[in-house]
Design a protein around this motif. Structure first.
Motif, PDB file in Angstrom:
ATOM      1  N   GLY A   1       0.803  -1.213   0.000  1.00 16.28           N
ATOM      2  CA  GLY A   1       0.000   0.000   0.000  1.00 16.28           C
ATOM      3  C   GLY A   1       0.833   1.260   0.000  1.00 16.28           C
ATOM      4  O   GLY A   1       2.054   1.237   0.155  1.00 16.28           O
ATOM      5  N   THR A   2       0.123   2.357  -0.190  1.00 13.49           N
ATOM      6  CA  THR A   2       0.760   3.666  -0.092  1.00 13.49           C
ATOM      7  C   THR A   2      -0.188   4.598   0.647  1.00 13.49           C
ATOM      8  O   THR A   2      -1.404   4.395   0.624  1.00 13.49           O
ATOM      9  N   SER A   3       0.356   5.589   1.305  1.00  7.32           N
ATOM     10  CA  SER A   3      -0.464   6.517   2.080  1.00  7.32           C
ATOM     11  C   SER A   3      -0.374   7.913   1.488  1.00  7.32           C
ATOM     12  O   SER A   3       0.546   8.232   0.739  1.00  7.32           O
ATOM     13  N   ASP A   4      -1.344   8.748   1.855  1.00  7.70           N
ATOM     14  CA  ASP A   4      -1.317  10.140   1.412  1.00  7.70           C
ATOM     15  C   ASP A   4      -0.027  10.811   1.885  1.00  7.70           C
ATOM     16  O   ASP A   4       0.593  11.572   1.135  1.00  7.70           O
ATOM     17  N   ALA A   5       0.379  10.511   3.122  1.00  6.76           N
ATOM     18  CA  ALA A   5       1.580  11.132   3.681  1.00  6.76           C
ATOM     19  C   ALA A   5       2.832  10.706   2.905  1.00  6.76           C
ATOM     20  O   ALA A   5       3.721  11.524   2.637  1.00  6.76           O
TER      21      ALA A   5
ATOM     22  N   ARG B   1       6.956  12.229  -0.921  1.00  4.05           N
ATOM     23  CA  ARG B   1       7.688  11.855  -2.143  1.00  4.05           C
ATOM     24  C   ARG B   1       7.614  12.954  -3.206  1.00  4.05           C
ATOM     25  O   ARG B   1       8.586  13.244  -3.896  1.00  4.05           O
ATOM     26  N   LEU B   2       6.447  13.568  -3.332  1.00  5.58           N
ATOM     27  CA  LEU B   2       6.224  14.543  -4.411  1.00  5.58           C
ATOM     28  C   LEU B   2       6.350  15.990  -3.949  1.00  5.58           C
ATOM     29  O   LEU B   2       6.300  16.908  -4.778  1.00  5.58           O
ATOM     30  N   GLY B   3       6.467  16.192  -2.653  1.00  2.00           N
ATOM     31  CA  GLY B   3       6.623  17.550  -2.151  1.00  2.00           C
ATOM     32  C   GLY B   3       5.373  18.394  -2.288  1.00  2.00           C
ATOM     33  O   GLY B   3       5.437  19.591  -2.588  1.00  2.00           O
ATOM     34  N   ILE B   4       4.205  17.767  -2.103  1.00  2.00           N
ATOM     35  CA  ILE B   4       2.928  18.500  -2.168  1.00  2.00           C
ATOM     36  C   ILE B   4       2.123  18.174  -0.909  1.00  2.00           C
ATOM     37  O   ILE B   4       2.439  17.239  -0.176  1.00  2.00           O
ATOM     38  N   SER B   5       1.054  18.914  -0.691  1.00  2.00           N
ATOM     39  CA  SER B   5       0.281  18.727   0.540  1.00  2.00           C
ATOM     40  C   SER B   5      -0.524  17.423   0.493  1.00  2.00           C
ATOM     41  O   SER B   5      -0.995  17.006  -0.576  1.00  2.00           O
ATOM     42  N   PRO B   6      -0.710  16.761   1.648  1.00  2.00           N
ATOM     43  CA  PRO B   6      -1.550  15.553   1.702  1.00  2.00           C
ATOM     44  C   PRO B   6      -2.977  15.815   1.226  1.00  2.00           C
ATOM     45  O   PRO B   6      -3.607  14.933   0.646  1.00  2.00           O
TER      46      PRO B   6
ATOM     47  N   LEU C   1      -3.934  17.868  -1.218  1.00  2.00           N
ATOM     48  CA  LEU C   1      -3.942  17.820  -2.683  1.00  2.00           C
ATOM     49  C   LEU C   1      -3.797  16.386  -3.176  1.00  2.00           C
ATOM     50  O   LEU C   1      -4.464  15.980  -4.140  1.00  2.00           O
ATOM     51  N   VAL C   2      -2.940  15.607  -2.513  1.00  2.00           N
ATOM     52  CA  VAL C   2      -2.776  14.192  -2.871  1.00  2.00           C
ATOM     53  C   VAL C   2      -4.121  13.477  -2.780  1.00  2.00           C
ATOM     54  O   VAL C   2      -4.531  12.755  -3.697  1.00  2.00           O
TER      55      VAL C   2
ATOM     56  N   ARG D   1      -6.657   2.608   9.602  1.00  2.49           N
ATOM     57  CA  ARG D   1      -6.182   3.786   8.872  1.00  2.49           C
ATOM     58  C   ARG D   1      -4.707   3.634   8.548  1.00  2.49           C
ATOM     59  O   ARG D   1      -3.830   4.295   9.089  1.00  2.49           O
ATOM     60  N   LYS D   2      -4.443   2.664   7.711  1.00  2.00           N
ATOM     61  CA  LYS D   2      -3.082   2.426   7.252  1.00  2.00           C
ATOM     62  C   LYS D   2      -3.024   2.737   5.763  1.00  2.00           C
ATOM     63  O   LYS D   2      -3.936   3.325   5.199  1.00  2.00           O
ATOM     64  N   SER D   3      -1.962   2.289   5.132  1.00  2.00           N
ATOM     65  CA  SER D   3      -1.818   2.521   3.693  1.00  2.00           C
ATOM     66  C   SER D   3      -2.923   1.809   2.911  1.00  2.00           C
ATOM     67  O   SER D   3      -3.384   0.734   3.299  1.00  2.00           O
ATOM     68  N   TRP D   4      -3.337   2.424   1.826  1.00  2.00           N
ATOM     69  CA  TRP D   4      -4.289   1.800   0.921  1.00  2.00           C
ATOM     70  C   TRP D   4      -3.527   1.273  -0.293  1.00  2.00           C
ATOM     71  O   TRP D   4      -2.517   1.844  -0.700  1.00  2.00           O
ATOM     72  N   LYS D   5      -4.039   0.194  -0.872  1.00  2.00           N
ATOM     73  CA  LYS D   5      -3.466  -0.309  -2.120  1.00  2.00           C
ATOM     74  C   LYS D   5      -4.230   0.309  -3.288  1.00  2.00           C
ATOM     75  O   LYS D   5      -5.465   0.370  -3.263  1.00  2.00           O
TER      76      LYS D   5
END
Length: 495
Positions: free
Chosen positions: A322-326, A331-336, A338-339, A366-370
């Motif tokens: 999975g990956t998280s908003d945070a 990684r992209l240097g943008i706000s959670p 906007l993600v 509330r962990k990473s989502w796939k």
């Protein structure tokens, strides 16, 4: 608006409507000829054809005549082709007069005239047929492509539906169509979501007079959701044997066909394309989703366009897990925030979908989502464009296979409401999927490409107190050993 302006406005709309009526037969002919062998019909076509036949016979199904159909779906899945095939059927087989079938695209209407669907519908009925919806004495058909470009399409559909039982409507558009339906319109609407092709559809489209055995898909579904019934396991195994004999009619090895399907044959338009051409066309489709569909759903500033592309790239190239908003934000240097907004709108286009971790007792941790793409062919097109696609890399191919299985489950959930829930086990060494049946039972599923033992699935069966678990792998045939069911990946692909 002055009286002169109103007259000019009516003339412009009438000319546009007459032009659409006049050009439709050639437009349909060109489109279907260009589609070539994909002229063969998908299952959704036959369902809509039945609605049309019932409408023409004046039959009612239950209390509601199915005369308002919406076709939401990702760009490129073949919605327009289905509409044109229905047009062809009406004109050539049912002998419906050309001036009774109106087809137009809202995208074009908005760009060139700045008008709404209701404006054209009024011109069609009042000016061409010289009547009002209430007084129509013949059945007419209104087919609207890209309906989501008119924010009032849902209200228009409801108004026309209520005013006359002589109007049959099809609205196509992005999956956001479903979200835009008002409560009143939803009660009147028949929704047929159009997905990328599955393996069974791919083979039937590609090969003349080839069809899977009757009840093949149902037997695999029963195997998944009722695997504790040994009779259903035997039935699925017998259908698999029938499928194996049936596949002998296809001269090319089925494994090669299946690999092509996973890598680049997931869309109807790729059927007769080379691998490179298919990757390019799918990537171009992704660009159009970003440029047109995303910005029709939500407003972003122009700088966000590159951020959207970077998020899509990240999802395509990430390792399993999975990956998280945070995580994406850092990684992209943008706000959670906007993600989250971008991921939400990408899901609304159906380009991607998420699978959440299972938290037990109905809670979602509330962990990473796939995140997966609606077809693995989308993933490969992105990888190809970035020089990161290697068909012979088994680890990478395993990611594509997991994506395919996930997309099949999400398709089943949307169309037959099975499974009722799809999750993954977020614990270390957890199985790929946990699906819920209609009785809230958890069925653990592990997907393996290459060697895969049953220890992981056995552990999950015990952990979730499941009656059985399923291992989808490159085994030879369906077998059940104790409480573990082995399903070959190619057999599962016919679900």
């Amino acid at each position: 608006m002055t009286e002169t302006q109103e007259i000019n406005n009516k003339e412009i709309l009438l000319k546009y409507t007459l032009a659409k009526l006049a050009e439709a037969p050639q437009l349909v002919k060109n489109h279907l000829e260009e589609a070539g062998r994909t002229l063969k019909y998908r299952r959704v076509y036959f369902r809509i054809k039945k609605y049309v036949d019932d409408f023409l016979m004046g039959e009612e199904l239950g209390n509601i005549t199915k005369r308002l159909v919406i076709l939401p779906g990702l760009r490129g899945v073949g919605k327009t082709t289905i509409v044109f095939q229905i047009y062809n059927y009406l004109k050539n087989q049912k002998k419906i007069e050309q001036d009774r079938i109106l087809y137009f695209s809202t995208d074009e209407l908005k760009a060139y005239l700045g008008k709404k669907i209701l404006d054209v519908a009024d011109a069609f009925i009042q000016e061409v047929h010289k009547t009002s919806p209430i007084h129509l004495d013949k059945e007419v058909f209104i087919f609207v492509d890209e309906a989501h470009f008119d924010k009032d399409w849902s209200e228009t559909a409801k108004v026309l539906f209520d005013k006359s039982k002589k109007i049959f409507m099809i609205f196509t558009g992005s999956p956001a169509l479903s979200l835009e339906l008002s409560v009143d319109a939803a009660r009147r609407t028949t929704k047929e979501i159009v997905f990328p092709v599955n393996f069974s559809e791919y083979l039937t489209l590609k090969y003349e007079n080839w069809f899977p055995p009757k009840d093949m898909a149902q037997s695999v579904r029963d195997l998944i959701f009722k695997g504790d019934n040994d009779e259903l396991v035997k039935f699925a195994s017998s259908k698999e044997n029938e499928l194996t004999r049936n596949i002998l009619k296809i001269e090319r090895p089925i494994e090669k066909e299946w690999e092509d399907f996973v890598c680049y044959k997931g869309f109807p338009f790729t059927l007769n394309m080379s691998q490179i051409e298919a990757h390019e066309k799918i990537f171009s489709m992704i660009d159009r989703v970003i440029e047109k569909d995303i910005f029709s759903i939500q407003s972003f500033n122009t700088e966000t366009r590159n951020t959207i592309s970077r998020i899509i790239t990240f999802l395509a190239l990430q390792s399993p897990g999975g990956t998280s908003d945070a995580k994406l934000s850092a990684r992209l240097g943008i706000s959670p925030t906007l993600v989250r907004s971008i991921l939400d709108v990408l899901e609304k286009t159906h380009l991607i979908f998420n699978i959440k971790p299972y938290g037990g007792a109905g809670k979602v941790v509330r962990k990473s989502w796939k995140y997966y793409f609606l077809s693995p062919s989308i993933n490969t097109a992105i990888r190809f464009k970035l020089g990161a696609f290697d068909r012979n890399n088994r680890e990478m191919f395993g990611v594509l296979v997991e994506n395919m299985v996930a997309s099949y489950f999400i398709r089943m959930k949307e169309t037959i409401n099975q499974p009722t829930g799809i999750f993954y086990d977020s614990d270390e060494g957890g199985v790929d999927f946990l699906i819920k049946d209609s009785k809230e039972n958890i069925i653990p599923i592990e997907v393996g490409y290459g060697k895969k033992d049953k220890s992981q699935i056995k552990k999950a069966i015990k952990k979730f107190e499941s009656k059985y678990g399923i291992l989808i792998c490159d085994c030879q045939k369906i077998i059940k050993e104790e409480n573990v069911i082995y399903i070959p990946i190619t057999t599962f692909s016919f679900v």
